[in-house]
Enzyme design. Sequence first.
Site, mmCIF file in Angstrom:
data_model
loop_
_atom_site.group_PDB
_atom_site.id
_atom_site.type_symbol
_atom_site.label_atom_id
_atom_site.label_comp_id
_atom_site.label_asym_id
_atom_site.label_seq_id
_atom_site.Cartn_x
_atom_site.Cartn_y
_atom_site.Cartn_z
ATOM 1 N N CYS A 46 25.657 -3.620 2.275
ATOM 2 C CA CYS A 46 24.259 -3.993 2.004
ATOM 3 C C CYS A 46 24.096 -5.284 2.675
ATOM 4 O O CYS A 46 24.485 -6.457 2.120
ATOM 5 C CB CYS A 46 24.138 -4.045 0.457
ATOM 6 S SG CYS A 46 22.522 -4.891 0.177
ATOM 7 N N CYS A 96 21.957 -7.725 0.206
ATOM 8 C CA CYS A 96 22.805 -8.266 -0.786
ATOM 9 C C CYS A 96 23.693 -9.383 -0.163
ATOM 10 O O CYS A 96 23.987 -10.418 -0.842
ATOM 11 C CB CYS A 96 23.808 -7.475 -1.534
ATOM 12 S SG CYS A 96 22.855 -5.578 -1.749
ATOM 13 N N ASP A 97 24.493 -9.061 0.858
ATOM 14 C CA ASP A 97 25.570 -9.880 1.204
ATOM 15 C C ASP A 97 25.610 -10.861 2.549
ATOM 16 O O ASP A 97 26.225 -11.655 2.612
ATOM 17 C CB ASP A 97 26.783 -8.995 1.458
ATOM 18 C CG ASP A 97 27.330 -8.305 0.177
ATOM 19 O OD1 ASP A 97 27.080 -8.955 -0.931
ATOM 20 O OD2 ASP A 97 27.770 -7.160 0.066
#
Length: 335
Positions: free
Chosen positions: A150, A153-154
Amino acid sequence: MEFKLGGITAGPSASDTPERTKLLILGSGPAGLTAALYAARAGLEPLVLTGLEIGGQVALTHIVENYPGFPEGVGGQELVDRFKAQAERFGARLVMDTATEVNLQTRPFQVKTYGNTYEADALIIATGASPRKLGVPGEAEFTGRGVSYCATCDGWFFQDKDVIVVGGGDSALEEGLFLTRYARTVTVVHRRDQFRAGALMQKRARENPKMSFVMNTVVTEILGDEQVEKVRLRNVVTGEEYEKPIDGVFIFIGHIPNTGLFKDQLEVDDRGYLKVHDWVVTSIPGVFAAGEVADPVYRQVITSAGMGAAAAIRAGHYLDELAFEAQDAATAQTE
Ligand code: NAP
């Protein structure tokens, strides 16, 4: 006992008595939330078990550019928030809980969660799909420590770092482009000599100075100590193997439908997708499917939402028939 979390009832609510509902929807991605909207407006009083990730995959997408009605694009999380608000406005009830066991052989259908049991006259399965894993040594060990599925997200953790993106579809290139906001370099590693991604995505990727491409190449191992430090790569044409120092490995190689719960109860195809006819009708009357759990072909937010609407309409017809049958049986008894 239930408690409220961000406007959603959070479970599990341990109880010995099953909670009865006309229509239970499993999943809260575009398919599940659209099914909830249509079902709520039709007076079916749907209950949605959201799963752990409300909104599913699209909630993790930075920007959605191809959902009609948003000419400038819309954030994935914002789109999910809007779907949810619209469904709740018409009375859909969302419970933050996850199905762990289903019994589709009984009537009403039974769905167990970690702490509760639900009984439903009709069921819409919208459990989506999960990222496919590479299955190479080091992948599981370094997940969350340099391996990610992701970018939204990261990505932030990789400011001025060097990362690779594995895959050759739209997701790989789109997420790779997103990563260029943070990373110093983004190298796309793809197993063939041609991308599967659409022409526009390929053009954008090729025009981005931070992106480069290693074709005909697979990752055979992810290595490091505490964090990812390098990957071992193999050129599938020449057979050459070599190591590449790297800070992060982002994997976007497709998805696997979340159908494990329904194995041996519903028909699935050879890739594990639920088999449906008439778009959303499964092999068991009263059980409908919507979104990526039953769609190996289109897998778009708009098509998943469309399937959600169709599943809710079909569930409504099914529940009407059940009610007529019950009424007929009651009338016959009094005659
Ligand atoms: P996808 O189109 O199925 O692409 C998966 C990619 O991963 C392919 O290039 C495939 O290689 C590669 N791959 C699969 N298994 C692999 C393995 N074990 N090792 C290495 N590589 C592997 O999946 P996706 O990119 O997630 O896209 C899914 C759907 O969503 C598509 O319909 C796509 O168009 C759509 N989508 C659209 C947008 C957009 O319109 N903005 C954005 C994202 C996704 P091969 O090519 O060799 O098979």
